[in-house]
Design a protein around this motif. Structure first.
Motif, PDB file in Angstrom:
ATOM      1  N   CYS A 424      31.993  40.280  37.937  1.00  0.00           N
ATOM      2  CA  CYS A 424      33.717  40.641  38.757  1.00  0.00           C
ATOM      3  C   CYS A 424      34.643  39.445  38.225  1.00  0.00           C
ATOM      4  CB  CYS A 424      33.920  41.336  39.770  1.00  0.00           C
ATOM      5  SG  CYS A 424      34.064  40.618  41.070  1.00  0.00           S
ATOM      6  N   VAL A 425      35.785  39.369  37.826  1.00  0.00           N
ATOM      7  CA  VAL A 425      37.002  38.568  37.390  1.00  0.00           C
ATOM      8  C   VAL A 425      37.380  37.686  38.598  1.00  0.00           C
ATOM      9  CG1 VAL A 425      39.187  39.293  37.158  1.00  0.00           C
ATOM     10  CG2 VAL A 425      38.876  37.289  36.058  1.00  0.00           C
ATOM     11  N   ASP A 426      37.670  38.951  39.950  1.00  0.00           N
ATOM     12  CA  ASP A 426      37.982  38.515  41.393  1.00  0.00           C
ATOM     13  C   ASP A 426      36.406  37.226  41.721  1.00  0.00           C
ATOM     14  OD1 ASP A 426      39.723  40.310  41.818  1.00  0.00           O
ATOM     15  OD2 ASP A 426      38.172  41.890  42.520  1.00  0.00           O
ATOM     16  N   ASP A 427      35.418  37.412  41.708  1.00  0.00           N
ATOM     17  CA  ASP A 427      34.418  36.230  41.730  1.00  0.00           C
ATOM     18  C   ASP A 427      34.143  35.173  41.772  1.00  0.00           C
ATOM     19  OD1 ASP A 427      34.013  37.910  44.329  1.00  0.00           O
ATOM     20  OD2 ASP A 427      32.360  38.420  43.287  1.00  0.00           O
ATOM     21  N   ASN A 428      34.910  35.184  39.581  1.00  0.00           N
ATOM     22  CA  ASN A 428      34.621  34.471  38.873  1.00  0.00           C
ATOM     23  C   ASN A 428      35.979  33.610  38.869  1.00  0.00           C
ATOM     24  OD1 ASN A 428      32.372  33.750  36.598  1.00  0.00           O
ATOM     25  ND2 ASN A 428      32.072  36.329  37.651  1.00  0.00           N
ATOM     26  N   ARG A 469      40.887  42.047  32.147  1.00  0.00           N
ATOM     27  CA  ARG A 469      39.108  43.235  32.871  1.00  0.00           C
ATOM     28  C   ARG A 469      38.915  42.500  34.004  1.00  0.00           C
ATOM     29  NH1 ARG A 469      38.072  43.555  26.404  1.00  0.00           N
ATOM     30  NH2 ARG A 469      38.697  41.537  27.256  1.00  0.00           N
ATOM     31  N   ASN A 470      38.591  43.358  35.324  1.00  0.00           N
ATOM     32  CA  ASN A 470      37.566  43.151  35.944  1.00  0.00           C
ATOM     33  C   ASN A 470      36.578  43.446  35.915  1.00  0.00           C
ATOM     34  OD1 ASN A 470      37.143  41.532  39.021  1.00  0.00           O
ATOM     35  ND2 ASN A 470      37.779  43.714  39.937  1.00  0.00           N
ATOM     36  N   PHE A 471      35.454  44.094  36.572  1.00  0.00           N
ATOM     37  CA  PHE A 471      34.579  44.171  36.084  1.00  0.00           C
ATOM     38  C   PHE A 471      33.244  44.418  34.885  1.00  0.00           C
ATOM     39  CE2 PHE A 471      36.086  46.755  40.275  1.00  0.00           C
ATOM     40  CZ  PHE A 471      35.728  45.887  40.830  1.00  0.00           C
ATOM     41  N   MET A 472      32.639  43.407  34.753  1.00  0.00           N
ATOM     42  CA  MET A 472      31.534  43.600  33.089  1.00  0.00           C
ATOM     43  C   MET A 472      29.760  43.558  34.368  1.00  0.00           C
ATOM     44  SD  MET A 472      30.309  40.089  31.434  1.00  0.00           S
ATOM     45  CE  MET A 472      31.453  39.993  30.283  1.00  0.00           C
ATOM     46  N   GLY A 473      29.506  44.533  33.323  1.00  0.00           N
ATOM     47  CA  GLY A 473      27.822  44.902  33.494  1.00  0.00           C
ATOM     48  C   GLY A 473      27.256  43.752  33.339  1.00  0.00           C
ATOM     49  N   PHE A 474      25.831  43.592  33.835  1.00  0.00           N
ATOM     50  CA  PHE A 474      25.167  42.739  33.835  1.00  0.00           C
ATOM     51  C   PHE A 474      25.357  42.372  31.681  1.00  0.00           C
ATOM     52  CE2 PHE A 474      20.794  40.645  33.856  1.00  0.00           C
ATOM     53  CZ  PHE A 474      20.690  39.624  34.133  1.00  0.00           C
ATOM     54  N   ALA A 475      24.317  43.263  31.336  1.00  0.00           N
ATOM     55  CA  ALA A 475      24.401  42.917  30.042  1.00  0.00           C
ATOM     56  C   ALA A 475      25.423  42.596  29.149  1.00  0.00           C
ATOM     57  CB  ALA A 475      23.819  44.516  29.317  1.00  0.00           C
ATOM     58  N   GLU A 485      45.820  44.944  39.564  1.00  0.00           N
ATOM     59  CA  GLU A 485      46.380  44.301  39.991  1.00  0.00           C
ATOM     60  C   GLU A 485      46.599  42.679  40.677  1.00  0.00           C
ATOM     61  OE1 GLU A 485      50.814  45.745  40.918  1.00  0.00           O
ATOM     62  OE2 GLU A 485      50.963  46.919  39.491  1.00  0.00           O
ATOM     63  N   ASP A 486      45.579  43.064  41.380  1.00  0.00           N
ATOM     64  CA  ASP A 486      45.279  42.652  42.669  1.00  0.00           C
ATOM     65  C   ASP A 486      44.029  41.335  41.805  1.00  0.00           C
ATOM     66  OD1 ASP A 486      46.518  43.496  44.678  1.00  0.00           O
ATOM     67  OD2 ASP A 486      44.962  43.240  45.956  1.00  0.00           O
ATOM     68  N   SER A 487      43.292  41.981  41.074  1.00  0.00           N
ATOM     69  CA  SER A 487      42.032  40.914  39.698  1.00  0.00           C
ATOM     70  C   SER A 487      42.949  40.112  39.276  1.00  0.00           C
ATOM     71  CB  SER A 487      41.590  42.076  39.463  1.00  0.00           C
ATOM     72  OG  SER A 487      41.988  42.975  38.138  1.00  0.00           O
ATOM     73  N   ALA A 491      43.388  36.221  39.178  1.00  0.00           N
ATOM     74  CA  ALA A 491      43.313  35.127  38.104  1.00  0.00           C
ATOM     75  C   ALA A 491      43.954  34.600  37.245  1.00  0.00           C
ATOM     76  CB  ALA A 491      42.818  36.512  36.966  1.00  0.00           C
ATOM     77  N   ILE A 492      45.091  34.695  38.024  1.00  0.00           N
ATOM     78  CA  ILE A 492      46.381  33.565  37.255  1.00  0.00           C
ATOM     79  C   ILE A 492      46.538  32.601  38.877  1.00  0.00           C
ATOM     80  CG2 ILE A 492      49.184  33.829  37.668  1.00  0.00           C
ATOM     81  CD1 ILE A 492      48.957  36.996  36.132  1.00  0.00           C
ATOM     82  N   TRP A 493      46.505  32.926  39.416  1.00  0.00           N
ATOM     83  CA  TRP A 493      46.188  32.306  40.701  1.00  0.00           C
ATOM     84  C   TRP A 493      45.134  30.708  40.569  1.00  0.00           C
ATOM     85  CZ3 TRP A 493      43.689  33.443  46.202  1.00  0.00           C
ATOM     86  CH2 TRP A 493      43.448  32.182  46.901  1.00  0.00           C
ATOM     87  N   ALA A 494      43.873  31.468  39.715  1.00  0.00           N
ATOM     88  CA  ALA A 494      42.832  30.250  39.493  1.00  0.00           C
ATOM     89  C   ALA A 494      43.376  29.525  38.533  1.00  0.00           C
ATOM     90  CB  ALA A 494      41.264  31.292  39.433  1.00  0.00           C
ATOM     91  N   LEU A 495      43.655  29.996  37.339  1.00  0.00           N
ATOM     92  CA  LEU A 495      44.341  29.508  36.382  1.00  0.00           C
ATOM     93  C   LEU A 495      45.119  28.239  36.514  1.00  0.00           C
ATOM     94  CD1 LEU A 495      44.535  31.758  33.288  1.00  0.00           C
ATOM     95  CD2 LEU A 495      43.523  30.520  33.339  1.00  0.00           C
TER      96      LEU A 495
END
Length: 737
Positions: A424-428, A469-475, A485-487, A491-495
């Protein structure tokens, strides 16, 4: 020998007339006798029309079905800093469907919960199933009195084997062989005496014994059957003494009324024990196999009585191996035959009495107290908490374990990454911020991982929808067109953070470019938390580019939005941006402080400091350690936080918030708040367990009612690592001022 901890004991209590009340009082007496230093606070259940005057040890009375009463008791337990809460559970004791009112108390306490289950149903109705499953999920330990109850807990209600403790009902320790002495005391000299004791109600099977008397009396005309016990209060309230009168009518119709001695009273324990000692044979003729436990059956065995019983669960175990006699349910002829056979063979009668007495020696109250001490101490410290101090850095094996060429995997089963849930983009985004802050000793891993995390954040931007986008499958397949909105805010915070503190000029330039291309997506956030994330990112950008108009607009508009939210929802006792508590709570206060400092708006800074002080103080337990707002708290309007489930992300947010407050005030007390929050990772928490591991840099997923969640997912590992970086940075700032 370790001391007995402070116990909050919840159940009935004397002088209430029920088995749970007697048992709770006996627990207190036995524990106090074995451990005189023990502090036991009694929380006594009382019926709605309460006219009971409880004995002196009662700390607080809880009124059945009264939510306020349960909540007040929970507050008293928390304030007392009790180490253990020990609940005596019976479905009908608390009010609500299947007694679910008890959760008004248990949901609000953080201390480990031990539950003694006095009834474990093999065929629960839906309400009973829900209550039992929640108790199983909540309790650190479940105490039952029989092996069958333990089996039912595992097979029907899903309890773990290591959660269950079998401790037989405690019994008095009296000498053997004093029957004639007590017969004389009660005027029963020269007569064979049968006895049954208990609150009178249908299902006890007394009709079966009365119906057996004509055959027995034909051989033993001096025999007396003593029926001891008042009518059950609930039955008395519904129909008065109609049931007792039906039994008496049955005795008259059979011509045996002169051979029945009724004692219509709820006897004090010592008087009851004396009376049982007078009996030759004790009978428990229950009509159903599901009778869970019988305290008087245990008492009779311990007092050296020959016991004849129907084969309900407790009797099957306690009387096994010829320690008593079992007869079929509702079978008067079989019962009469067994009684006559015992009476005509005094040697066999004495042997049975001795065998039962010897078996009960392991159940006497001092032995019961010792078994309970073991359970209590094991509940307090299920996992040893290694002591360690803040070091210059944490290892990053816990981080790299979760990473591959795509990014950081969301979840973990224990220490093994769980590919089923992908990324997920949250964690990355969090992971990208972490690489900015890891020291040079983390090379070359931090530089390699920074590019991987940046690539994930970049690919998460959906140019068509203008959202992350937030969630990506393992594939590597995106599972949605747009995330929450939170995710997006994360992402904007990390950027923004990477644009200011990225490892290389190239990475900082990349982050600034993507920030510029995505920042407008934050202009219309409705979530105060997402707004705060974007504000934090904008503040970083302004630290490097003070003239960045769109970043300044995000910061200024966000501050106005949070001020408006605060004005809308605050109360005199609730100075907060929302009417509920949720996750990452301190981020809103942190964003206000940062915005006030950057924009030179003291009012915004002051509101940030006031709300941060409130939310941090709300997360201090009565004993002084950090207790993060638990996820069970989410969604309850204007309600104080519930203790579980506790998650690492809250501790990191608290430290970052305290760091922002220190920047605004230079007040060292904020370091105290930050240190308290980090100490939660190291074992200063409600379960005295270490959550984070300095040696690996990994972190477990938090604390639930039964202890530590042993999974080690990305959010937890990143929160621990980022919290360590934040506290180290704050300590360095304090040291220079």
């Amino acid at each position: 020998m370790p001391n007995m901890p402070h116990i909050a004991l919840v159940g009935g209590f004397t002088p209430r007339r029920c088995g749970i009340a007697t048992f709770t009082a006996d627990i207190r007496t036995s524990i106090t006798a074995a451990f005189p230093e023990a502090v036991i606070d009694i929380y006594a259940m009382a019926p709605p029309a309460n006219d009971l005057v409880f004995d002196a040890p009662v700390h607080k009375v809880i009124i059945e079905d009264d939510s306020a009463s349960f909540i007040a008791a929970a507050l008293a337990i928390e304030t007392s800093c009790a180490d253990i809460v020990w609940l005596q559970h019976e479905f009908g004791l608390f009010g609500g469907p299947a007694g679910n009112k008890i959760f008004e108390l248990t949901d609000r306490i953080a201390a480990p919960l031990i539950v003694t289950l006095h009834t474990v149903m093999p065929d629960p109705d839906p309400d009973q199933m829900r209550v039992m499953q929640k108790l199983v999920a909540r309790a650190t330990k479940l105490i039952v009195m029989t092996d069958r109850a333990a089996l039912l807990l595992r097979d029907i209600f899903g309890a773990n084997a290591d959660q269950i403790e079998v401790i037989p009902h405690g019994v008095p320790d009296r000498p053997f062989g004093r029957t004639n002495h007590f017969k004389a005391k009660f005027g029963f000299e020269g007569r064979q005496l049968l006895m049954t004791f208990g609150l009178l109600s249908p299902g006890k099977g007394i009709e079966t014994v009365i119906s057996a008397l004509p055959d027995i009396l034909a051989a033993y005309p001096d025999l007396l059957y003593c029926i001891v016990g008042a009518t059950h209060p609930n039955l008395l309230a519904r129909e008065g003494e109609a049931y007792r009168e039906r039994l008496q009518g049955l005795a008259r119709s059979l011509g045996v009324e002169a051979h029945i001695h009724w004692i219509d009273a709820f006897l004090e324990t010592e008087q009851l024990l004396d009376l049982i000692e007078a009996a030759d044979i004790y009978i428990t003729p229950y009509q159903g196999a599901n009778q869970a436990t019988s305290g008087t059956l245990s008492y009779a065995l311990a007092l050296g009585k020959a016991v004849i019983s129907t084969p309900y669960a407790h009797a099957l175990e306690l009387l096994a191996d010829d320690h008593g006699i079992l007869v079929p349910f509702n079978d008067s002829a079989a019962l009469a035959g067994e009684i006559e056979a015992l009476l005509e063979n005094p040697e066999r009668l004495l042997t049975l009495q001795r065998r039962g007495y010897e078996r009960s020696r392991s159940m006497i109250w001092p032995a019961f107290a010792m078994r309970c001490q073991d359970v209590i101490l094991n509940s307090l410290h299920p996992v040893a908490a290694p002591a360690f101090q803040l070091t210059a850095r944490t290892a990053i094996e816990g981080l790299t374990r979760l990473c591959d060429g795509t990014g950081i995997i969301q979840h973990s089963i224990l220490c093994v990454p769980d590919r089923a849930h992908g990324y997920c983009v949250d964690d990355n985004a969090r992971a990208l911020m972490l690489t900015n802050r890891l020291g040079a000793q983390a090379e070359p891993e931090r530089s390699r991982l920074a590019v991987i995390f940046a690539s994930f954040v970049q690919s998460s931007w959906n140019y068509e929808s203008g959202e992350f986008r937030n969630f990506m499958g393992f594939a590597r397949n995106w599972l949605e067109a747009a995330g929450s909105e939170d995710s997006c805010g994360r992402a904007i915070w990390a950027l923004g953070a990477t644009a200011h503190e990225g490892l290389t000029p190239s990475l900082r330039h990349w982050a600034q470019k993507l920030f510029d291309g995505t920042i407008d997506s934050a202009r219309h956030f409705g979530s105060p938390r997402a707004t705060a994330f974007a504000m934090l990112g904008a503040d970083y950008v302004l630290a490097s580019h003070p003239d960045h108009d769109r970043a300044r607009a995000i910061l200024s508009d966000g501050a106005d939005f949070l001020l408006a939210r605060l004005a809308l929802t605050r109360r005199s006792d609730w100075p907060w941006f929302e009417s509920v508590l949720a996750y990452d709570n301190c981020r809103m206060s942190e964003a206000m402080i940062r915005a006030g400092l950057r924009l030179e708006r003291p009012d915004v800074t002051q509101h940030g400091l006031e709300t941060l002080q409130w939310i941090l103080e709300l997360q201090i337990s009565p004993s002084g350690h950090f207790r993060p707002v638990g996820s069970d708290s989410f969604g309850h309007e204007y309600a104080p936080p519930l203790p579980f489930d506790q998650q690492p992300v809250e501790a990191w947010a608290a430290i970052d918030g305290a760091s922002a407050a220190y920047d605004a005030t230079r007040d060292g007390h904020w370091l105290g708040h930050a240190s308290r929050a980090f100490d939660w990772f190291t074992g200063a928490n409600d379960r005295s367990v270490a959550i984070g591991e300095m040696l690996t840099g990994s972190c477990r997923d938090g604390i639930n009612p039964r202890g530590v969640n042993l999974n080690e997912g990305a959010e937890s590992v990143l929160s621990f690592q980022l919290a360590h970086c934040a506290l180290s940075g704050l300590m360095a700032k304090v040291a220079t001022h």
